[in-house]
Structure formats: structure tokens, C-alpha cells
Design a protein around this motif. Structure first.
Motif, PDB file in Angstrom:
ATOM      1  N   ALA A   1      -0.995   9.778   6.266  1.00  0.00           N
ATOM      2  CA  ALA A   1      -0.240   8.602   5.960  1.00  0.00           C
ATOM      3  C   ALA A   1       1.268   8.800   5.822  1.00  0.00           C
ATOM      4  N   THR A   2       1.457  10.209   5.077  1.00  0.00           N
ATOM      5  CA  THR A   2       2.843  10.468   4.924  1.00  0.00           C
ATOM      6  C   THR A   2       3.511  10.865   6.293  1.00  0.00           C
TER       7      THR A   2
ATOM      8  N   ARG B   1       7.219   4.250   4.115  1.00  0.00           N
ATOM      9  CA  ARG B   1       7.892   3.743   5.097  1.00  0.00           C
ATOM     10  C   ARG B   1       9.221   2.913   4.554  1.00  0.00           C
ATOM     11  N   LEU B   2       9.054   1.960   3.589  1.00  0.00           N
ATOM     12  CA  LEU B   2      10.148   1.245   2.960  1.00  0.00           C
ATOM     13  C   LEU B   2      10.996   2.028   2.160  1.00  0.00           C
TER      14      LEU B   2
ATOM     15  N   ASN C   1       0.809  -1.263   0.173  1.00  0.00           N
ATOM     16  CA  ASN C   1       0.147  -0.043  -0.035  1.00  0.00           C
ATOM     17  C   ASN C   1       0.976   1.412  -0.299  1.00  0.00           C
ATOM     18  N   GLY C   2       0.287   2.370   0.017  1.00  0.00           N
ATOM     19  CA  GLY C   2       1.037   3.704  -0.125  1.00  0.00           C
ATOM     20  C   GLY C   2       1.818   4.079   1.061  1.00  0.00           C
TER      21      GLY C   2
ATOM     22  N   GLY D   1       4.305   7.259   7.803  1.00  0.00           N
ATOM     23  CA  GLY D   1       5.311   6.405   7.371  1.00  0.00           C
ATOM     24  C   GLY D   1       6.755   7.010   7.778  1.00  0.00           C
ATOM     25  N   ILE D   2       6.773   8.349   8.077  1.00  0.00           N
ATOM     26  CA  ILE D   2       7.993   8.645   8.559  1.00  0.00           C
ATOM     27  C   ILE D   2       8.237   8.580   9.838  1.00  0.00           C
ATOM     28  N   GLU D   3       7.281   8.525  10.667  1.00  0.00           N
ATOM     29  CA  GLU D   3       7.305   8.199  12.238  1.00  0.00           C
ATOM     30  C   GLU D   3       7.695   6.617  12.475  1.00  0.00           C
ATOM     31  N   GLN D   4       6.929   5.901  11.553  1.00  0.00           N
ATOM     32  CA  GLN D   4       6.960   4.299  11.830  1.00  0.00           C
ATOM     33  C   GLN D   4       8.576   4.017  11.555  1.00  0.00           C
ATOM     34  N   ALA D   5       9.143   4.742  10.567  1.00  0.00           N
ATOM     35  CA  ALA D   5      10.640   4.548  10.217  1.00  0.00           C
ATOM     36  C   ALA D   5      11.537   4.931  11.335  1.00  0.00           C
TER      37      ALA D   5
END
Length: 368
Positions: A91-92, A64-65, A58-59, A95-99
Motif C-alpha cells: 500500500a505504501t 496518496r492524499l 483508508n490508509g 500510494g506513491i505511484e498513484q500520486a
């Protein structure tokens, strides 16, 4: 009622081809990391003008990847700062924080809703490692301006193109003008699957190899795990369906622009602020977003006139309960945008009479 988005009509021309592709996949017995995925990845990379496309789940995971791959390569580290628009979809930021990185919110240009390079420049610190711009509503960010800032401060320029498939500016087609680009193939996108899906484009060979591994448990070779990875793979069915639709993406975007040009020319209500558009292919009008002071009254008026609307997005990220740590932050431009925006119906299959009805409904709106 004019539907905001008629997904049934969008997918109708592909039904027979979908059935054939589904039968082929069922016959092969291969549902993950097979020929349909590799074919779509090659087609989409070529379309964007990049060397690689990596299909992911997904986006959000595409975002994150990209960042996890840079960490795996030693280019970024836990706690590094990433500049991101303060008015983006959450979501943007997730993704940054989850990384394991720190999102730094920066206000947009109120005219385009995208990052303002001048404000980005002011937000750069010694901890900043990347700019992650978002091409909101389908209009490309000022990529040349952002690249100038990135080059000056030796930063990565990355982009979230979930809403801008196919857009082109002086730097090329989206997906080729940054170090890496994250795409969503959610069903309602300009290039949408039948379920969830995402992709990453890049011309950085080492980054691509790392992302290929990270999406598949960190494995470059079966049962040999180089990284602590994820299970994030675009499946064969969605990849095959996306291949079917990709060949019509440019013509679909042209139709969206035709509808948008009619809105821009024929909506003449002084109480409704229309979006900025420079008339080029830099906007693919994933959404047609207007601004009004009394949004609830406007939405009710359009509903009464038989026009369905949506709001993208009513609450800015720093006011979300999930980010209570930002509750005292102030981003007046973003707050104004989120308070006043309304999305009108637009799609590649929208009949002219529906466009007429939307225009008439908006023009008949009064604040009295």
C-alpha cells in the motif's frame, strides 16, 4: 485454538457505547463530515501532538492524499522520487505511484525491519523529494536519523503509521514527528474501526487545508472546487467508534507490550529469532514477528499445537506480479525477511493462558 486476533473480544467492551453512538447518528441524520468526525479529528490530533487530523477513507488514500497535496502546493511534481522501504506492505508503494511519483526502494535495518538512515543517504539523488518511512510491525523508525538525512538534503520526512498508533520516541508521539503522517484504522489495527478508515496528521496549516479540500472533491466550499479532488472521507459512524476506543489506546498498547515482554523473556528456542525491542514505548507491537528458517514446518508445528499464525508478508513488493518491472531487482535483506517471518498471536485482550500456550508451542519446536 489460540486465535491470531480475536476482533469480537476486542470490540466486546464497546458494544453498548457503539449502540448509543449509532442511535445518535441515526437520529441526527448526518452521516458524513459532521460533528462526530470533527470531534474525532480534534481528539486524535491532540493525542498525537499535531495541530490537525484529517479523516479519510483508508490508509492507502491517506498516503496518496499527502503526496497529492504537496503536488497541489507546488512542492512536488510528477516523476519526483520518494524513498520507501523495500520490505513494506505494498500500500505504501501504491500510494506513491498513484500520486504520479516514483517509489525508490531502500533496504531496511534487518534488526528493526525499518529504514536504515545510512542506506537512505546513499539512495538520495537530485530527483529525490521525500523519505516515506514505515513503522513496520509497530516499532518506530529511527526518526532522528532519518530527519538528519532529510534536513541535510532538504527533503520531506513523511511516515506511514498504519501499524504504530500511539508509539513514542525521543521526537514525540508518532503523528507529530514528521511533516505528515498517514494512519490506517482498518479493524485489525491497534486503533481499529468497524470498517475501513484512515487519517492524516500534520501541523502544517496549508497542507492540512489542501488535504481537507482534496478528500472532498477538491472543495473548500460546497460546489466550489479549487482542486481536482477525490471522494475520500472517514464517515461519522467510524469516526464515532474510533473516539470510543481512543481513550483506551495507551492501556491497550501497554497490554500488548506486556505480552511481548513475556514472549521475549520466555521463548528460548535457538531455532527462532525474536524481534529487537529496546524496552521503551517506541514499539506498540501491532505484530510480534519472529523469523525461522523452515517456515512451513514451524507454522505446521504451531497449528498442531493449537496456535494460529499469519505471515506479514510472504512476498516482497519487487517480486509481486503487479511490479513486473522490478523482477530483476535484488534486495537480499528484504528477501530474507519475507522468506522467514511468522507473526505470533498478540492483542490487548489475549488471556495469559493463551500467551502460555504460544510460548510452550514455540519452545517445543524442533528442526529434527
Amino acid at each position: 485454538m489460540v486465535k491470531f486476533l480475536d476482533l469480537k473480544a476486542i470490540n466486546a467492551p464497546y458494544i453498548e457505547e457503539y449502540k448509543e453512538r449509532l442511535a445518535s447518528i441515526l437520529e441526527s441524520g448526518w452521516v458524513l463530515l459532521g460533528n462526530h468526525l470533527s470531534s474525532f479529528e480534534a481528539e486524535f490530533a491532540n493525542y498525537c501532538g499535531a495541530r490537525h487530523c484529517i479523516g479519510v477513507a483508508n490508509g492507502l488514500e491517506a498516503i496518496r492524499l499527502i503526496l497529492e497535496a504537496y503536488k497541489a502546493l507546488g512542492v512536488m511534481a510528477e516523476g519526483d522520487e520518494v524513498i520507501v522501504p523495500s520490505n513494506t506492505y505494498i500500500a505504501t508503494i501504491l500510494g506513491i505511484e498513484q500520486a504520479g511519483l516514483k517509489p525508490v526502494l531502500v533496504e531496511p535495518d534487518v534488526r528493526t525491519y525499518n529504514l536504515d538512515p545510512n542506506l537512505v543517504e546513499m539512495a538520495v539523488t537530485s530527483r529525490t523529494k521525500a523519505i516515506f518511512t514505515v513503522h513496520l510491525y509497530g516499532q518506530l523508525s529511527d526518526m532522528s536519523g532519518l530527519k538528519a538525512v532529510a534536513d541535510e538534503h532538504v527533503l520531506l520526512l513523511l511516515d506511514d503509521a498504519a501499524q504504530s498508533h500511539g508509539a513514542i520516541d525521543e521526537m514525540g508521539r508518532v503523528g507529530s514527528s514528521s511533516e505528515a503522517t498517514a494512519f490506517s484504522f482498518y479493524p485489525g489495527k491497534n486503533l481499529g474501526a468497524i470498517g475501513d478508515g484512515g487519517g492524516i496528521t500534520t501541523s502544517n496549516d496549508e497542507l492540512a487545508r489542501t488535504i481537507y479540500a482534496l478528500r472532498n472533491y477538491g472543495s473548500e466550499k460546497k460546489y466550489h472546487n479549487k482542486f481536482k479532488g477525490w471522494n475520500s472521507r472517514l464517515d461519522e459512524l467510524q469516526a464515532s467508534f474510533l473516539s470510543a476506543k481512543l481513550k483506551n489506546l495507551d492501556s491497550d498498547n501497554d497490554r500488548r507490550r506486556e505480552a511481548a515482554k513475556r514472549y521475549l523473556a520466555e521463548i528460548v528456542n535457538p531455532h527462532v529469532s525474536l524481534p529487537y525491542y529496546n524496552g521503551t514505548e517506541n514499539h506498540v507491537f501491532h505484530l510480534f514477528v519472529v523469523r525461522v528458517e523452515d517456515r512451513d514446518k514451524f507454522v505446521q508445528h504451531l497449528t498442531n499445537e493449537g496456535v494460529q499464525t499469519l505471515i506479514h508478508y510472504p512476498i516482497p513488493p519487487h517480486h509481486q506480479e503487479a511490479y513486473a518491472e522490478w523482477k530483476d531487482e535484488t534486495f537480499p535483506i528484504s528477501e530474507e525477511i519475507h522468506r522467514t517471518i511468522v507473526s505470533l498471536p498478540i492483542s490487548p485482550v489475549m488471556p495469559n493462558e493463551d500467551i502460555d500456550q504460544v510460548i510452550n508451542a514455540v519452545n517445543s519446536y524442533s528442526v529434527q
